[in-house]
Structures are given as C-alpha cells and as structure tokens.
Scaffold this active site. Structure first.
Site, PDB file in Angstrom:
ATOM      1  N   HIS A 161       0.879  -1.189   0.000  1.00 16.26           N
ATOM      2  CA  HIS A 161       0.000   0.000   0.000  1.00 16.26           C
ATOM      3  C   HIS A 161       0.908   1.229   0.000  1.00 16.26           C
ATOM      4  CE1 HIS A 161      -3.500   2.370   0.619  1.00 16.26           C
ATOM      5  NE2 HIS A 161      -3.876   2.000   1.829  1.00 16.26           N
ATOM      6  N   HIS A 166      -1.777  -2.122  -9.834  1.00 16.98           N
ATOM      7  CA  HIS A 166      -2.828  -1.599  -8.962  1.00 16.98           C
ATOM      8  C   HIS A 166      -4.025  -2.530  -9.012  1.00 16.98           C
ATOM      9  CE1 HIS A 166      -5.502   1.223  -6.978  1.00 16.98           C
ATOM     10  NE2 HIS A 166      -4.415   1.861  -6.616  1.00 16.98           N
ATOM     11  N   ASP A 170       2.723   5.794  -6.424  1.00 18.49           N
ATOM     12  CA  ASP A 170       3.954   5.758  -5.642  1.00 18.49           C
ATOM     13  C   ASP A 170       5.219   5.860  -6.486  1.00 18.49           C
ATOM     14  OD1 ASP A 170       2.852   5.546  -3.057  1.00 18.49           O
ATOM     15  OD2 ASP A 170       2.286   3.488  -3.502  1.00 18.49           O
TER      16      ASP A 170
HETATM   17  N1  CMC Z   1       5.670  -5.941 -10.557  1.00 18.86           N
HETATM   18  C1  CMC Z   1       5.655  -7.077 -11.275  1.00 18.86           C
HETATM   19  N2  CMC Z   1       4.536  -7.797 -11.491  1.00 18.86           N
HETATM   20  C2  CMC Z   1       3.396  -7.350 -10.947  1.00 18.86           C
HETATM   21  C3  CMC Z   1       3.345  -6.183 -10.202  1.00 18.86           C
HETATM   22  C4  CMC Z   1       4.545  -5.462 -10.001  1.00 18.86           C
HETATM   23  N3  CMC Z   1       4.563  -4.338  -9.284  1.00 18.86           N
HETATM   24  N4  CMC Z   1       2.073  -5.980  -9.759  1.00 18.86           N
HETATM   25  C5  CMC Z   1       1.371  -6.999 -10.242  1.00 18.86           C
HETATM   26  N5  CMC Z   1       2.160  -7.846 -10.955  1.00 18.86           N
HETATM   27  C6  CMC Z   1       1.742  -9.075 -11.641  1.00 18.86           C
HETATM   28  C7  CMC Z   1       1.601 -10.232 -10.670  1.00 18.86           C
HETATM   29  O1  CMC Z   1       2.805 -10.922 -10.515  1.00 18.86           O
HETATM   30  C8  CMC Z   1       0.529 -11.053 -11.338  1.00 18.86           C
HETATM   31  O2  CMC Z   1       1.120 -11.751 -12.396  1.00 18.86           O
HETATM   32  P1  CMC Z   1       0.643 -13.251 -12.784  1.00 18.86           P
HETATM   33  O3  CMC Z   1      -0.801 -13.104 -13.162  1.00 18.86           O
HETATM   34  O4  CMC Z   1       1.548 -13.622 -13.905  1.00 18.86           O
HETATM   35  O5  CMC Z   1       0.831 -14.049 -11.531  1.00 18.86           O
HETATM   36  C9  CMC Z   1      -0.399  -9.999 -11.951  1.00 18.86           C
HETATM   37  O6  CMC Z   1       0.421  -8.848 -12.148  1.00 18.86           O
HETATM   38  C10 CMC Z   1      -1.568  -9.640 -11.080  1.00 18.86           C
HETATM   39  O7  CMC Z   1      -1.086  -9.292  -9.781  1.00 18.86           O
HETATM   40  P2  CMC Z   1      -1.947  -9.364  -8.457  1.00 18.86           P
HETATM   41  O8  CMC Z   1      -1.025  -9.466  -7.284  1.00 18.86           O
HETATM   42  O9  CMC Z   1      -3.014 -10.398  -8.574  1.00 18.86           O
HETATM   43  O10 CMC Z   1      -2.649  -7.978  -8.446  1.00 18.86           O
HETATM   44  P3  CMC Z   1      -3.240  -7.265  -7.170  1.00 18.86           P
HETATM   45  O11 CMC Z   1      -4.447  -6.547  -7.628  1.00 18.86           O
HETATM   46  O12 CMC Z   1      -3.403  -8.145  -6.000  1.00 18.86           O
HETATM   47  O13 CMC Z   1      -2.025  -6.295  -6.836  1.00 18.86           O
HETATM   48  C11 CMC Z   1      -0.738  -4.615  -6.009  1.00 18.86           C
HETATM   49  C12 CMC Z   1      -2.062  -4.961  -6.676  1.00 18.86           C
HETATM   50  C13 CMC Z   1      -0.678  -3.111  -5.845  1.00 18.86           C
HETATM   51  C14 CMC Z   1      -0.669  -5.268  -4.634  1.00 18.86           C
HETATM   52  C15 CMC Z   1       0.436  -5.103  -6.897  1.00 18.86           C
HETATM   53  O14 CMC Z   1       0.360  -4.542  -8.169  1.00 18.86           O
HETATM   54  C16 CMC Z   1       1.807  -4.853  -6.260  1.00 18.86           C
HETATM   55  O15 CMC Z   1       2.264  -5.621  -5.421  1.00 18.86           O
HETATM   56  N6  CMC Z   1       2.477  -3.702  -6.657  1.00 18.86           N
HETATM   57  C17 CMC Z   1       3.735  -3.329  -6.061  1.00 18.86           C
HETATM   58  C18 CMC Z   1       3.476  -2.558  -4.770  1.00 18.86           C
HETATM   59  C19 CMC Z   1       2.912  -1.184  -5.030  1.00 18.86           C
HETATM   60  O16 CMC Z   1       3.393  -0.446  -5.862  1.00 18.86           O
HETATM   61  N7  CMC Z   1       1.865  -0.813  -4.234  1.00 18.86           N
HETATM   62  C20 CMC Z   1       1.249   0.491  -4.295  1.00 18.86           C
HETATM   63  C21 CMC Z   1      -0.141   0.434  -4.827  1.00 18.86           C
HETATM   64  S1  CMC Z   1      -0.797   2.035  -5.312  1.00 18.86           S
HETATM   65  C22 CMC Z   1      -0.803   3.011  -3.909  1.00 18.86           C
HETATM   66  C23 CMC Z   1      -1.668   2.523  -2.826  1.00 18.86           C
HETATM   67  O17 CMC Z   1      -2.825   2.187  -3.024  1.00 18.86           O
HETATM   68  O18 CMC Z   1      -1.185   2.503  -1.706  1.00 18.86           O
END
Ligand code: CMC
Length: 376
Positions: A220, A259, A313
């Site tokens: 987050h 996201h 971010d």
């Molecule tokens: N880098 C590489 N791959 C990614 C990333 C990333 N930052 N984010 C998602 N993916 C891939 C993930 O590996 C998955 O791939 P596959 O389908 O091949 O397994 C696919 O995209 C879907 O990911 P998910 O985890 O199911 O997506 P989610 O909706 O649960 O994740 C998230 C959202 C924000 C947790 C994730 O994108 C992440 O961990 N990002 C990095 C941390 C980050 O920047 N967080 C800040 C979010 S915005 C500000 C806020 O709200 O606080």
C-alpha cells in the site's frame, strides 16, 4: 468449496461521494472534479475541506476553515514531551501512528460520534500530524524543533517546520499538489480499515491510527519508500533495464507498479511524472528521473499488456526526493494527506452507520475430539 473472495476483490462494501475511480479509463475524480484540475487549480486545504464536507467551500467558509486548520497546527507540551521521549531510531510511521493515538488522551471528549464534533476533531488531527512528523524529524537530526507558522499554508508550513526556512513558491506548489493527489482513493486498504473501526462506533483517533497502520504496508503506501530503495540499488539509468529484467525473471514485484483497480495509467502518476521530471531537473536529480524513466520503459515493454502501469507511488519517490525529503518520510507524507480522506470516510460511515462484519468460510475440521495436552 470456499466462496470467499480473496482480497475482497470486486466486492462493493460502501457508498461514497468522495472519490470516483474508473480503473479501465484511468479516471480519478474527487466529488466529480477531475484530479488533474484539482492538482492544477486547487489547494490541499480546499481539497481537505471537500473531504470533510463533501463539496468545495464558498469563500467565507474556506477562510473560516483555513483559520481553524492553521490555528490548530500547534502541539501541547504533553504531546511535545511524548515526541521527545521517542527513540530517535524509531521509524516515522510507527511514531506517527503512536502519536495520533496519543492525541485522543488530551481530548476531553475523545469518544464522541456526533458528526459535527468528529469533523472538528478531524481538523485538529489533520493540522497536528505534520507538526508531529516535522518535530520528530528535527529531534532525530539533533536539531531544535521549529514551531509552526499559522500564516503559512499546510504545505508551506510543513516544509518550513522541517527545514527552518520558508520553501520557494515552486516547492510549496509541488508539495501541495502531491498532497492533493494523495487525499483519497476509494475503498483502499487503509480507508477500509478506517471505516471498519468507525463502524464499531469507536473513536476517530482509533480509526485514523488503524488506517496509518494499514497504510505503511509495502503493498500500500509503503511502496513509495520501496521505489526509492530500488532507485538507490540501481547505479545508473543504463543499468535499470537489466535490473527490471532480473526482478521479473525472479517473479519479484517492481515497487510503484500495478494496482488492484487501475489497469491503465494511474492519472495521479501521469501528473506526478511531469512534476518529477521538472523538479528532478531543477534540483540536480536528473539521473534519478532518468532511472525511473528507464524502469518505466522496460516495464511498458514487458508487462503493460497485463495492465501493469506506474501507480501513484512510482514518481512520488523522485518528487519527494527532489523536494528534499528523507526516504523514511515518504510514507508519512502519504499519511499526512490521506488523513483528510480517512476522516471524510469516517464521517460518511457514521452517517447511517451499520457495523461492518463480513463472514468467513470455515474450512477446518468438525467433531474433533479434545485431547489433554499430554496426549497430543
Ligand atoms: N511488478 C511485477 N509484477 C506485478 C506487479 C509489479 N509491481 N504488480 C502486479 N504484478 C503481476 C503479478 O505478478 C501477477 O502476475 P501473474 O498473473 O503472472 O501471476 C499480476 O500482475 C496480477 O497481480 P496481483 O497481485 O493479482 O494484483 P493485485 O491486484 O493483488 O495487486 C498490487 C495490486 C498493488 C498489490 C500489486 O500490483 C503490487 O504488489 N504492486 C507493487 C506494490 C505497489 O506499488 N503498491 C502500491 C499500490 S498504489 C498506492 C496505494 O494504493 O497505496
């Protein structure tokens, strides 16, 4: 077979008039107003009023709000002595979470759930949080605390308290825009936390304290610090591509990308990218921007087809660094702004409250015989 929705994805759990997100089209509005228009033409103080009152202020209302907000910047001796008692090695997010919780103890009516009274408390918390962060940062650097200046805006006053000098107009505007962009964002994890706590009819201090705890997680708000750590690990823009490729090959996350809601470019990132480029150039941090740009380019080639783009971010990190903020203040910056959105959601929740109490699918065994400890 469990029917649980992991991560509550796609579940609608509240109604709000504060922010609207279209994740496919990359739209974010606060009460109907495009985020870009607010970042360009409004101020964080006006946006904070919007969050707490569900609309923009008229002139006299805004003047009264500013007088109240700026008049509440100061901290009591008790609060100051608590900050002075903190270990200087404490992480600022832990310190801030503790201090917001502590503010409840000097409120004679901390538990009130009367909406106008909660709004007044929210203004106090919003006003004091930057003073708390700046005081702690100065103390840990071995410097004297700088008292707030009520003649300054929320953004200018914070930078003044941190650096003991008034920021330039450009820095004030840049920081103010960052505050605007972070004020609210639908039912994100920390806002949901805030609403859950509020729904038990607990107090606004508890709700915001809990939200700060949720925000600091690396998935987050903690991601902005993760981005800066990543940029520090990369020696030059030329090495950024290989760095990203190695991470992706190891199935690691690249901080500041992806996201739950946006599957296109986060509109906040669009604005911050331009701001980051300008500030980085002006402050001798062009290399940092070049590294960010190279990471983005590689990510666009490799994973944009999966809907993974820079989020708020990613370019916040370069922006905050260029403003001169220490790395571990990045997530507190997010919190200072988001307090306005959390408080707005707490007020919405109180209006027609219903306890938030979802269910869990029990997936464990049944009819298990109790065995005395010696027999297990
Ligand atoms: N880098 C590489 N791959 C990614 C990333 C990333 N930052 N984010 C998602 N993916 C891939 C993930 O590996 C998955 O791939 P596959 O389908 O091949 O397994 C696919 O995209 C879907 O990911 P998910 O985890 O199911 O997506 P989610 O909706 O649960 O994740 C998230 C959202 C924000 C947790 C994730 O994108 C992440 O961990 N990002 C990095 C941390 C980050 O920047 N967080 C800040 C979010 S915005 C500000 C806020 O709200 O606080």
């Amino acid at each position: 077979m469990s029917t649980a929705s992991k991560g509550l994805e796609g579940i609608v759990a509240a109604e709000t008039v504060l922010s609207f997100i279209d994740g496919e089209k990359g739209i974010l509005e606060y009460n109907g107003i495009a985020i870009n228009d607010l970042a360009k033409h409004s101020s964080f103080e006006e946006v904070a009023f919007l969050m707490l009152n569900k609309r923009l202020p008229k002139k006299p209302e805004f003047e009264a709000f500013i007088t109240d907000l700026r008049g509440s910047y100061g901290l009591s001796d008790h609060t100051l002595s608590l900050i002075k008692s903190m270990p200087t090695t404490a992480q600022p997010m832990h310190m801030l979470r503790t201090m917001v919780s502590a503010l409840a103890m000097e409120d004679p009516e901390p538990n009130s759930i009367d909406i106008p009274e909660v709004r007044v408390k929210a203004v106090r918390i919003l006003a004091k949080a930057p003073t708390i962060v700046a005081a702690f940062d100065r103390l840990r650097r071995g410097l004297d605390i700088v008292s707030p200046d009520p003649s300054l805006s929320f953004a200018a006053n914070f930078l003044y308290m941190l650096n003991a000098e008034r920021p330039t107009h450009t820095m004030e505007r840049a920081f103010d825009a960052c505050m605007i962009l972070h004020a609210d964002h639908g039912l994100n994890a920390s806002t949901f936390t805030c609403r859950v706590i509020t729904s038990t009819l607990s107090d606004i201090y508890s709700a915001i304290t809990g939200a700060i705890g949720a925000l600091r997680g690396p998935l987050h708000g903690g991601a902005n610090e993760g981005v800066m750590h990543m940029l520090n690990e990369i020696d030059s823009p030329e090495e950024a591509e290989q760095f990203v490729m190695n991470k992706l090959a190891a199935r690691d996350r690249i901080m500041g990308f992806g996201h739950r809601v946006y599957k296109s470019y986060d509109p906040r990132a669009t604005y911050l990218k331009t701001l980051a480029e300008q500030l980085a150039t002006d402050t001798g941090n062009a290399d940092l921007y070049a590294k960010s740009s190279a990471i983005e380019k590689t990510m666009a080639r490799e994973v944009a087809s999966k809907g993974i783009y820079p989020n708020v971010d990613f370019y916040s990190a370069t922006t905050y660094h260029s403003i001169g903020l220490k790395l571990d203040l990045f997530t507190p910056m997010f919190a200072l702004s988001r307090i306005s959105g959390w408080a707005g959601h707490a007020l919405e929740q109180l209006d027609g409250n219903r306890l938030i109490r979802p269910s869990a699918d029990y997936v464990g065994p049944h009819n298990t015989q109790y065995l005395p400890i010696e027999q297990r």
